[in-house]
Design an enzyme around this catalytic site. Sequence first.
Site, PDB file in Angstrom:
ATOM      1  N   LYS A 117     101.927 -22.851 -24.008  1.00 26.58           N
ATOM      2  CA  LYS A 117     102.862 -23.783 -23.070  1.00 26.58           C
ATOM      3  C   LYS A 117     104.128 -25.054 -23.535  1.00 26.58           C
ATOM      4  CE  LYS A 117     101.156 -27.953 -20.556  1.00 26.58           C
ATOM      5  NZ  LYS A 117     102.169 -28.563 -20.582  1.00 26.58           N
ATOM      6  N   ASN A 118     102.938 -26.066 -24.528  1.00 23.69           N
ATOM      7  CA  ASN A 118     104.162 -26.795 -24.633  1.00 23.69           C
ATOM      8  C   ASN A 118     104.938 -26.583 -25.923  1.00 23.69           C
ATOM      9  OD1 ASN A 118     103.163 -28.338 -23.538  1.00 23.69           O
ATOM     10  ND2 ASN A 118     101.721 -29.885 -25.429  1.00 23.69           N
TER      11      ASN A 118
ATOM     12  N   ARG B 231     107.627 -32.616 -16.113  1.00 22.05           N
ATOM     13  CA  ARG B 231     108.615 -33.549 -16.896  1.00 22.05           C
ATOM     14  C   ARG B 231     109.569 -32.591 -17.921  1.00 22.05           C
ATOM     15  NH1 ARG B 231     108.349 -38.666 -19.172  1.00 22.05           N
ATOM     16  NH2 ARG B 231     108.297 -38.769 -21.151  1.00 22.05           N
TER      17      ARG B 231
ATOM     18  N   CYS C 280     103.008 -34.847 -15.203  1.00 26.01           N
ATOM     19  CA  CYS C 280     101.588 -35.796 -14.333  1.00 26.01           C
ATOM     20  C   CYS C 280     101.802 -37.315 -14.102  1.00 26.01           C
ATOM     21  CB  CYS C 280     100.778 -35.573 -16.300  1.00 26.01           C
ATOM     22  SG  CYS C 280     100.305 -33.513 -15.995  1.00 26.01           S
TER      23      CYS C 280
ATOM     24  N   ARG D 199     105.749 -42.323 -18.159  1.00 27.10           N
ATOM     25  CA  ARG D 199     106.522 -41.199 -19.177  1.00 27.10           C
ATOM     26  C   ARG D 199     107.694 -42.075 -19.279  1.00 27.10           C
ATOM     27  NH1 ARG D 199     102.951 -36.810 -19.250  1.00 27.10           N
ATOM     28  NH2 ARG D 199     103.603 -36.145 -21.338  1.00 27.10           N
ATOM     29  N   PRO D 200     108.339 -43.330 -20.199  1.00 27.67           N
ATOM     30  CA  PRO D 200     109.807 -43.540 -19.735  1.00 27.67           C
ATOM     31  C   PRO D 200     110.797 -41.704 -20.728  1.00 27.67           C
ATOM     32  CG  PRO D 200     108.414 -44.825 -21.479  1.00 27.67           C
ATOM     33  CD  PRO D 200     108.007 -44.101 -20.113  1.00 27.67           C
TER      34      PRO D 200
ATOM     35  N   ASP E  82     112.895 -43.401 -23.010  1.00 27.52           N
ATOM     36  CA  ASP E  82     114.045 -43.869 -23.492  1.00 27.52           C
ATOM     37  C   ASP E  82     114.914 -43.972 -24.678  1.00 27.52           C
ATOM     38  OD1 ASP E  82     111.322 -44.932 -23.833  1.00 27.52           O
ATOM     39  OD2 ASP E  82     112.261 -46.715 -24.840  1.00 27.52           O
TER      40      ASP E  82
ATOM     41  N   ASP F 104      95.785 -34.428 -25.862  1.00 32.51           N
ATOM     42  CA  ASP F 104      95.799 -33.459 -24.365  1.00 32.51           C
ATOM     43  C   ASP F 104      94.250 -32.309 -25.206  1.00 32.51           C
ATOM     44  OD1 ASP F 104      98.142 -33.787 -23.120  1.00 32.51           O
ATOM     45  OD2 ASP F 104      99.318 -32.162 -24.061  1.00 32.51           O
TER      46      ASP F 104
ATOM     47  N   ILE G  82      97.797 -42.732 -27.106  1.00 29.83           N
ATOM     48  CA  ILE G  82      99.181 -41.588 -26.562  1.00 29.83           C
ATOM     49  C   ILE G  82      98.904 -42.740 -24.840  1.00 29.83           C
ATOM     50  CG2 ILE G  82     100.306 -39.465 -26.663  1.00 29.83           C
ATOM     51  CD1 ILE G  82      99.085 -40.625 -29.354  1.00 29.83           C
TER      52      ILE G  82
ATOM     53  N   ARG H 212      98.847 -25.119 -13.967  1.00 32.16           N
ATOM     54  CA  ARG H 212      99.763 -25.008 -14.942  1.00 32.16           C
ATOM     55  C   ARG H 212     100.050 -24.600 -16.351  1.00 32.16           C
ATOM     56  NH1 ARG H 212     101.256 -31.183 -14.557  1.00 32.16           N
ATOM     57  NH2 ARG H 212     102.254 -30.120 -16.508  1.00 32.16           N
TER      58      ARG H 212
HETATM   59  C1  UD1 Z   1     104.062 -33.580 -24.693  1.00 33.52           C
HETATM   60  C2  UD1 Z   1     103.304 -33.273 -24.750  1.00 33.52           C
HETATM   61  C3  UD1 Z   1     101.784 -33.513 -24.144  1.00 33.52           C
HETATM   62  C4  UD1 Z   1     101.092 -34.325 -25.285  1.00 33.52           C
HETATM   63  C5  UD1 Z   1     102.015 -35.248 -25.595  1.00 33.52           C
HETATM   64  C6  UD1 Z   1     101.371 -36.209 -26.809  1.00 33.52           C
HETATM   65  C7  UD1 Z   1     104.447 -31.095 -23.775  1.00 33.52           C
HETATM   66  C8  UD1 Z   1     105.582 -30.457 -22.687  1.00 33.52           C
HETATM   67  N1  UD1 Z   1     103.894 -32.466 -23.299  1.00 33.52           N
HETATM   68  O1  UD1 Z   1     104.259 -34.986 -24.227  1.00 33.52           O
HETATM   69  O2  UD1 Z   1     100.812 -32.393 -23.523  1.00 33.52           O
HETATM   70  O3  UD1 Z   1      99.945 -35.150 -24.316  1.00 33.52           O
HETATM   71  O4  UD1 Z   1     103.521 -34.584 -26.163  1.00 33.52           O
HETATM   72  O5  UD1 Z   1     100.973 -35.186 -27.806  1.00 33.52           O
HETATM   73  O6  UD1 Z   1     104.566 -30.873 -24.954  1.00 33.52           O
HETATM   74  N2  UD1 Z   1     107.059 -42.407 -24.537  1.00 33.52           N
HETATM   75  C9  UD1 Z   1     108.518 -42.995 -24.263  1.00 33.52           C
HETATM   76  N3  UD1 Z   1     109.537 -43.122 -24.741  1.00 33.52           N
HETATM   77  C10 UD1 Z   1     109.690 -42.441 -24.933  1.00 33.52           C
HETATM   78  C11 UD1 Z   1     109.505 -40.548 -25.077  1.00 33.52           C
HETATM   79  C12 UD1 Z   1     107.765 -40.935 -24.480  1.00 33.52           C
HETATM   80  O7  UD1 Z   1     108.076 -44.703 -24.211  1.00 33.52           O
HETATM   81  O8  UD1 Z   1     111.412 -41.614 -24.716  1.00 33.52           O
HETATM   82  C13 UD1 Z   1     105.668 -42.898 -24.731  1.00 33.52           C
HETATM   83  C14 UD1 Z   1     104.984 -42.015 -23.840  1.00 33.52           C
HETATM   84  O9  UD1 Z   1     105.184 -42.557 -22.329  1.00 33.52           O
HETATM   85  C15 UD1 Z   1     103.791 -41.828 -24.201  1.00 33.52           C
HETATM   86  C16 UD1 Z   1     103.986 -41.781 -26.082  1.00 33.52           C
HETATM   87  O10 UD1 Z   1     105.797 -42.030 -26.021  1.00 33.52           O
HETATM   88  O11 UD1 Z   1     103.285 -42.953 -24.353  1.00 33.52           O
HETATM   89  C17 UD1 Z   1     103.880 -40.473 -26.393  1.00 33.52           C
HETATM   90  O12 UD1 Z   1     104.859 -39.202 -25.480  1.00 33.52           O
HETATM   91  P1  UD1 Z   1     105.370 -38.065 -26.198  1.00 33.52           P
HETATM   92  O13 UD1 Z   1     104.832 -37.546 -27.357  1.00 33.52           O
HETATM   93  O14 UD1 Z   1     106.690 -38.303 -25.713  1.00 33.52           O
HETATM   94  O15 UD1 Z   1     104.931 -36.856 -25.196  1.00 33.52           O
HETATM   95  P2  UD1 Z   1     105.257 -36.247 -24.498  1.00 33.52           P
HETATM   96  O16 UD1 Z   1     106.477 -35.122 -24.983  1.00 33.52           O
HETATM   97  O17 UD1 Z   1     105.830 -36.192 -23.255  1.00 33.52           O
END
Ligand code: UD1
Length: 426
Positions: free
Chosen positions: A22-23, A94, A118, A123-124, A126, A310, A332, A402
């Site tokens: 999926k991811n 997301r 989720c 989950r920003p 930025d 995950d 995470i 999902r």
């Molecule tokens: C992706 C996966 C999700 C997995 C996660 C971590 C997909 C669709 N989803 O989510 O299943 O659990 O990787 O392996 O691929 N963060 C910030 N700012 C940002 C981006 C992230 O603060 O701009 C924080 C997030 O809130 C979180 C951490 O960074 O605490 C890691 O998030 P991230 O690796 O970006 O996860 P996703 O890409 O959302």
Amino acid sequence: MDRLLITGGRKLKGSIAVSGAKNSALKLMAACLLTREPLTLTNMPNLADTRFLSQLLASLGVEVYWPKGDSECRLNAAELSSTIAPYEQVRKMRASFNVLGPMLAREGHATVSLPGGCAIGARPVDLHLKAFEAMGADLKVESGYVKAAAIHGLKGATIVFPFVSVGATEHAMLAATLAKGETILENAAREPEIADLADCLNKMGAKVSGAGTSTIRIEGVESLNGTTHSVMPDRIEAGTYAMAAAAAGGDVTLEGAPVQALSAMVDALQQSGVTVDTDEGAATIRIQRNGHDLKAVNVDTQPHPGFPTDLQAQFMALMSISDGTSIIRENIFENRFMHAPELSRLGADIQVRGKEAVVKGVEKLRGAPVMATDLRASVSLVIAALAAEGETEVRRIYHLDRGFERLEEKLNGCGADIRRVSGEEE
Ligand code: UD1
């Protein structure tokens, strides 16, 4: 709303074919926006999330040919009719936010709602936005929307991520393929799905190197072409069924498994005393547990190649019947222990203290009505239910739909007793 009724206590025996990831699929689908030629994705998982994204792409003008149940999806973004991704669509998932970078890189502008997704903590995005700004984009966040413009196109930049983000790494990589000059991503995420995306982008004519390491270089090109790409197998789905087999006991072989990508999970299962045989060449993982006690194992979630967040909920379900006390630390995401109180309804003994869950193994879980709260949490309840005595009712299984393709069929094929009941009031 659909519910699952699971009668536990049956050993699992047989084999399970692993679906496409999926991811990975979600980011590969977004890549279609980078080219006017068709992108064909094979080994596509039929899931609520991938279907949502195909609808969003269609609303942007992408011709989507993906018959129901088919594992091949053809996406043709020859002309885009819109570069606006509305809240109604992005809030559902997301990863829809990932359409921003490709549209910005190709069209020079895009307006995309800030994401929902989720309920696993703040989950920003930025880091995504900072990456685009570094590439010369002009960004405004107004009324819940990001309005991005780069009238003269994006420019290559060196981006040092302050911490590892899978989404920001992929999003910056997608956009950088069409930027002028070289982009270097430092402290990039190393998840296998990132290497899968880079492979596909390179087949489309991009120049990406280093994906899978913490430094990724992308030399921008004028335009990209179409291609055909097979989505990598889903390591989280595979890991989930490995834990289901370990919890219920029995002998299950996962076929078409991404063995290398699962080494942290395999280590943890082996430490807990489960017999795990991997064959990288044959892409199989065989899990056997026949009545032996499970040892308690501590895990710490980490970015890849560490233990994946995950799989944390699923491992907690397994540890809830271990012979000892296991400490599970979630590094995470904040607020990713919502499955703990639901597992406790089945008789698990779990105390959550900030980032840590202390799981004291109990001899037996017992069936009860429970509620799914997010995607991975919901499948941890299925795992616990398979190991429990009696019947468990899992509500709100739309979370499960999902991310898990034909879950009941796959597990029932190994002797589980899972029934889906439709149309019941919550
Ligand atoms: C992706 C996966 C999700 C997995 C996660 C971590 C997909 C669709 N989803 O989510 O299943 O659990 O990787 O392996 O691929 N963060 C910030 N700012 C940002 C981006 C992230 O603060 O701009 C924080 C997030 O809130 C979180 C951490 O960074 O605490 C890691 O998030 P991230 O690796 O970006 O996860 P996703 O890409 O959302």
